[in-house]
Scaffold this active site. Structure first.
Site, PDB file in Angstrom:
ATOM      1  N   CYS A 346       3.514   1.471   2.427  1.00 22.02           N
ATOM      2  CA  CYS A 346       3.802   0.064   2.138  1.00 22.02           C
ATOM      3  C   CYS A 346       4.363  -0.078   0.719  1.00 22.02           C
ATOM      4  O   CYS A 346       5.403   0.497   0.401  1.00 22.02           O
ATOM      5  CB  CYS A 346       2.551  -0.772   2.357  1.00 22.02           C
ATOM      6  SG  CYS A 346       2.822  -2.569   2.301  1.00 22.02           S
ATOM      7  N   LEU A 347       3.697  -0.806  -0.155  1.00 21.79           N
ATOM      8  CA  LEU A 347       4.162  -0.958  -1.531  1.00 21.79           C
ATOM      9  C   LEU A 347       4.240   0.395  -2.230  1.00 21.79           C
ATOM     10  O   LEU A 347       5.105   0.623  -3.082  1.00 21.79           O
ATOM     11  CB  LEU A 347       3.240  -1.907  -2.290  1.00 21.79           C
ATOM     12  CG  LEU A 347       3.518  -2.149  -3.778  1.00 21.79           C
ATOM     13  CD1 LEU A 347       4.953  -2.557  -4.025  1.00 21.79           C
ATOM     14  CD2 LEU A 347       2.553  -3.194  -4.329  1.00 21.79           C
TER      15      LEU A 347
END
Length: 611
Positions: A346-347
């Site tokens: 994700c991030l």
């Protein structure tokens, strides 16, 4: 149950019977007294917060920004009153049709439902919603109204796309909130529980509500699981390992090998710092970390700090330098191996892409393969999170973050829960407050409730430059450490894992990266969502899709992809093994130049946002 004869008086119950029928009056008075005392404390706390000017935003949202969007929508709707009247007539016609069918059913007729709940809608799974004519009528009335309200919002003309998305999202929040399943008198399961327990469920529910309010210090912090049932490092996050390095932002965990020989190139995992790393190490049977160790990888994992005000000025560049680059340097000291395979989740994947672009410009080739779990780098279609990203809401959010130097963990948690409000908010309202039950112990929901804070400088940079302006996808749009980033120059072999039902990183958006990187790219699509599609071990229930080609659009990719049952993990292992660099004797934490600091999972991960 037989009915009493008309006029017959029931015999007075003896003491035993009275005890069966209801709670002891003294005990009831004691409980109500405790509730009153607790309520008084909560009211005092609430008034204190109001006098201090506490922010009224919900999650990442600003109340003023939401109100402005609805004001614009209302103005547009009222500019065409004839269309609104026609819509109301159409709804009235549906109501009349429903009433006619309900009347037929009351008279013993068989009729088809006018509208059905969507497949998978668990709010109406109780059989009474279909078998009981009254509750069936309530259910269908709600579904018709909900469809009408959302339809009117989506059909407003002359409103810009961004405002329309915002209005549609918050309209759905309203529609979900008014569902009949959320109220005592219109939920058959709750009514049965109230009758059977003589209202004890409501008393327990009130106590649960007050406890959640007290735990949230005046804000409702809905309890989703038994928070006492799990202990990090005891029954979750238990894969053996050591912390071998730490700085202000990270602890670096090295795990104990499970094989006699290991792949020469270590594996570094960069989780998102919006949540904690142990989503990949919940239990032994679904731990990706343990599984990767078992495949012969020397696994290192970044455990991000849960920041406080002292780290308010930590930037996105700091996360690159003190997170990824420092971790690579530490791995070289721990293993003597400069090169590594790296996973970003994700991030963490967005940070990995930024770091690779920076390293490419610096001619740094230490990362031999890059794996991206549900990662966006092109934010043009950022999904429902984009409804929180406009100038009004960002400015309000930055003002809130400025007070403490960080974004509260509960604000991020609330935002993600709103994306699936029926599952992550209203189902617990019914279970905890109306049915008066305690939530079931569930490791995933424990992790979900273990929220993290965001440093103000980093979070503002991330939201503005990526979500709002979509600058990362533009060559030179973002500069880190004096280096303009250009993702198109990345030649590192890449494995992109996306999930088909992802509400946070929509898979069609993540697919855009296949058209950016210059190196070989393998794209794999897993069933399910942002978490369950990733944490899907061999033997799990979700399948995946693969395709040897990456056509220009996601739709073309899926149309020619091959569906396979079971986990995508073995497919990734086959891919990453090509970049393993052969085998060497197993490495243990402490073998190299970095002495162990403490046992995994370390101390950073145990800091809770409310501490």
């Amino acid at each position: 149950m037989s009915r009493s004869k008309r006029g017959a008086k029931p015999a007075p119950p003896d003491q035993d019977e009275r005890d069966k029928q209801g709670a002891d009056p003294a005990e009831l008075a004691r409980q109500l007294g405790g509730i009153a005392e607790q309520s008084q404390r909560l009211v005092a706390e609430f008034l204190k917060r109001q006098s201090a000017g506490a922010d009224s935003g919900v999650g990442l949202a600003s109340a003023l920004g939401v109100g402005a969007a609805f004001f614009e929508m209302t103005a547009r709707m009222m500019s065409d009153p004839s269309r609104l009247v026609q819509a109301q007539l159409s709804l009235w016609h549906e109501y009349m049709t429903l009433w006619q069918r309900t009347a037929q059913r009351f008279l013993g007729g068989e009729v088809e439902p006018l509208i059905e709940a969507p497949a998978g809608d668990r709010r109406f799974r109780d059989q009474a919603w279909s078998d009981n004519t009254v509750f069936d009528y309530i259910k269908q009335s709600y579904l018709l109204t909900a469809r009408w309200i959302q339809g009117q919002v989506k059909n407003v003309e002359g409103i810009d796309e961004r405002t329309l998305r915002k209005v549609d999202f918050y309209t759905r929040q309203f529609v979900d909130a008014i569902a009949p399943s959320n109220f005592l008198m219109t939920n058959p399961e709750v009514l049965r529980a109230t009758i059977d327990s003589r209202g004890e469920n409501l008393l327990n529910g009130l106590k649960n509500l007050l406890q959640d309010l007290e735990r949230g210090k005046g804000r409702l912090a809905i309890k989703m699981t038994d928070m006492e049932a799990f202990r990090i490092g005891d029954n979750i996050a238990v894969t053996p390992g050591k912390v071998v390095y730490q700085n202000d932002l990270i602890q670096l965990l090295q795990y104990v090998p499970a094989t006699a020989t290991v792949k020469r190139r270590p594996l570094l995992i960069i989780p998102p710092w919006i949540n904690k790393f142990y989503i990949l190490d919940l239990r032994p049977d679904n731990s990706f970390i343990r599984w990767a160790v078992g495949q012969g990888h020397t696994v290192f994992v970044v455990s991000w700090v849960n920041p406080d005000g002292h780290l308010a000025k930590k930037s996105f560049e700091d996360y690159m330098r003190e997170g990824v680059l420092d971790a690579l340097d530490a791995i070289a000291e721990a293993t003597g191996e400069r090169e590594a395979n790296v996973i970003g989740y994700c991030l963490g994947g967005t940070l990995l892409a930024c770091t690779l672009a920076w390293m490419t410009a610096k001619r740094d080739k230490r990362i031999k393969s890059a794996t991206y779990f549900v990662t966006m780098v092109d934010f043009a279609e950022a999904g429902e999170l984009s409804v929180f990203i406009d100038e009004e809401q960002l400015s309000a959010l930055e003002e809130r973050m400025q007070e403490k130097g960080y974004l509260e963990g509960r604000d991020m948690a609330t935002t993600f829960n709103m994306l699936r409000a029926n599952d992550l908010i209203w189902s617990f309202v019914v279970n905890n407050y109306l049915l008066g039950k305690s939530p079931f112990p569930f490791d995933l929901l424990y992790w979900n409730a273990d929220s993290t804070r965001m440093p103000a400088a980093m979070h503002s940079f991330y939201l503005r430059n990526m979500y709002q302006e979509n600058l990362l996808v533009r060559p030179g749009g973002i500069t880190l450490g004096g280096v303009p980033l250009d993702l198109r120059q990345i030649k590192t072999p890449s494995f992109l894992l996306s999930t088909r039902e992802d509400h946070i990183a929509p898979w069609r958006s993540t697919y855009a990266a296949t058209q950016l990187y210059r190196g070989p790219v393998k794209f794999v699509l897993s069933a399910s969502g942002h978490i369950a599609g990733v944490v899907n071990p061999p033997g799990g229930k979700y399948g995946h899709w693969e395709n040897d080609n990456n056509p220009p659009t996601a739709e073309e990719w899926l149309a020619t992809a091959t569906e396979s049952p079971g986990s995508w993990w073995p497919a990734w292992e086959r891919w990453v093994s090509k970049y393993s660099g052969g085998e060497v004797p197993a490495r243990h934490p402490g073998d190299g130049k970095l002495p162990p600091i403490e046992d995994a999972p370390g101390s950073y991960v145990k800091v809770r946002a409310e501490d």
